[in-house]
Write a protein that holds these residues in place. Sequence first.
Motif, mmCIF file in Angstrom:
data_model
loop_
_atom_site.group_PDB
_atom_site.id
_atom_site.type_symbol
_atom_site.label_atom_id
_atom_site.label_comp_id
_atom_site.label_asym_id
_atom_site.label_seq_id
_atom_site.Cartn_x
_atom_site.Cartn_y
_atom_site.Cartn_z
ATOM 1 N N LEU A 19 6.178 -49.991 11.765
ATOM 2 C CA LEU A 19 5.994 -51.411 11.456
ATOM 3 C C LEU A 19 6.903 -51.860 10.316
ATOM 4 C CD1 LEU A 19 2.175 -52.272 11.638
ATOM 5 C CD2 LEU A 19 4.022 -53.196 13.017
ATOM 6 N N LEU A 20 7.069 -50.986 9.321
ATOM 7 C CA LEU A 20 7.905 -51.349 8.182
ATOM 8 C C LEU A 20 9.371 -51.511 8.599
ATOM 9 C CD1 LEU A 20 6.668 -51.868 5.476
ATOM 10 C CD2 LEU A 20 7.484 -49.648 4.689
ATOM 11 N N PRO A 33 -4.550 -51.641 14.060
ATOM 12 C CA PRO A 33 -4.655 -50.422 13.239
ATOM 13 C C PRO A 33 -3.273 -49.896 12.861
ATOM 14 C CG PRO A 33 -5.197 -49.961 15.548
ATOM 15 C CD PRO A 33 -5.090 -51.448 15.427
ATOM 16 N N LEU A 34 -3.158 -49.396 11.641
ATOM 17 C CA LEU A 34 -1.884 -48.891 11.136
ATOM 18 C C LEU A 34 -1.926 -47.368 11.061
ATOM 19 C CD1 LEU A 34 -1.267 -51.366 8.171
ATOM 20 C CD2 LEU A 34 -0.643 -51.641 10.568
ATOM 21 N N ALA A 35 -0.794 -46.726 11.401
ATOM 22 C CA ALA A 35 -0.671 -45.270 11.276
ATOM 23 C C ALA A 35 -0.092 -44.974 9.899
ATOM 24 C CB ALA A 35 0.217 -44.720 12.386
ATOM 25 N N ILE A 73 3.238 -57.987 8.154
ATOM 26 C CA ILE A 73 3.396 -56.535 8.040
ATOM 27 C C ILE A 73 3.287 -56.099 6.579
ATOM 28 C CG2 ILE A 73 5.033 -54.625 8.290
ATOM 29 C CD1 ILE A 73 6.101 -56.061 10.797
ATOM 30 N N ILE A 74 3.980 -56.815 5.690
ATOM 31 C CA ILE A 74 3.951 -56.451 4.259
ATOM 32 C C ILE A 74 2.522 -56.540 3.723
ATOM 33 C CG2 ILE A 74 4.773 -57.043 1.957
ATOM 34 C CD1 ILE A 74 6.935 -55.877 3.819
ATOM 35 N N GLU A 75 1.833 -57.610 4.051
ATOM 36 C CA GLU A 75 0.463 -57.794 3.543
ATOM 37 C C GLU A 75 -0.501 -56.803 4.168
ATOM 38 O OE1 GLU A 75 -0.424 -61.919 4.143
ATOM 39 O OE2 GLU A 75 0.699 -62.547 2.353
ATOM 40 N N ALA A 76 -0.235 -56.353 5.399
ATOM 41 C CA ALA A 76 -1.076 -55.325 6.015
ATOM 42 C C ALA A 76 -0.973 -53.996 5.267
ATOM 43 C CB ALA A 76 -0.684 -55.136 7.480
#
Length: 364
Positions: A254-255, A207-209, A334-337
């Motif tokens: 993440l970025l 999951p991404l914030a 990460i980029i594609e997420a």
Amino acid sequence: MGNKLFRTIRWTFMYAFLQSLGLMVGFVIIGHLIAYILIQHTSYHGTLDWIVNHIGSTPVIAVFGCLLFLAFFFWTSRNMILYLKEIRQGLQQMAEGKLDHVIPVKAADELGEIASSINILGEQFKQLLQEERNAEKTKNDLITGVSHDLRTPLTSILGFLELIENDRYQDEVELRYFVNIAFEKSQHLKRLIDDLFEYTKLNNGMPLAMEELDIVGFTMQLAEEFVPSLEKAEMSCRIQGAEDALWIMADGDLLVRAYDNLIANAIQYGHAGKSIDIRMEKAQDEAIIQIVNYGEQIPAKDIPYIFDRFYRVDQARSAETGGTGLGLAITKSIIEAHNGLITVTSTAKETVFETRFPLAHSKT
């Protein structure tokens, strides 16, 4: 809607029924006329008279008509029955694993829809089967890559520890040298395990914030954090392009990891060019960030695989720098997420890693 109403199997049956009925009536009339002629003008009139007087013309016509109707119905519906057999044979072919078999769509009614649906199902099943095979191959490749990359530092660590255990060193200086190598290999092993763990989390839908992030300010701040590394490499960083904020939806933590990898790689492999460029621009509804270095060109044969896990353009140089072979694979994940896209182009002049993100709607 009107065409669909009349293109049903009911109308196909109805057409066969009416066609059979019409042919039956026509043949009964013709048969009746022939019987009349035979009674009047041939020697068969005695037999025909007996049949009419003792059985009756109506039962004879009824039996004759029913037999004709059945014969004509079987004949007029033969194409539909043959098509059903063709569909059944197609299903049998697929059941035997021949998923490339295609059932021809010959009708616009339910039979045609069934054939089309079976073809679609077969194609989807073939794709799922291929995806499963690819997943199995990916898993096997991952296990092979991990085993190889874990074995190498572990072998070195165990080798030097064995030398220390057996007192096979000349003095304390050599002992410290052995310990230092074992420590460095242990650190490399930890980086590999950490990268592998992060890569697995990303590809299992971590999951991404997500929140609104100014990618221009974010990138400029990140570039400042690399100033010590740039000075150590005797390099400079030039920022070009957009001065206004470009807002995207992103998980900042993440970025950071993704652009850490890209900028670190640009410094590591582009030091011969003495500088790196960070270019930023807006194109339609996208924010574009380019990390540019002026080092050695990436061979064209390596470009398609540059983001594959454990893939290294230069095995010897990667071993020297302690690369795990997962950095760019993690960056791509990460980029594609973030619904973004990452590409690389490399010429004798420059190597460009380009990332694109959709702009946040509330800020466009």
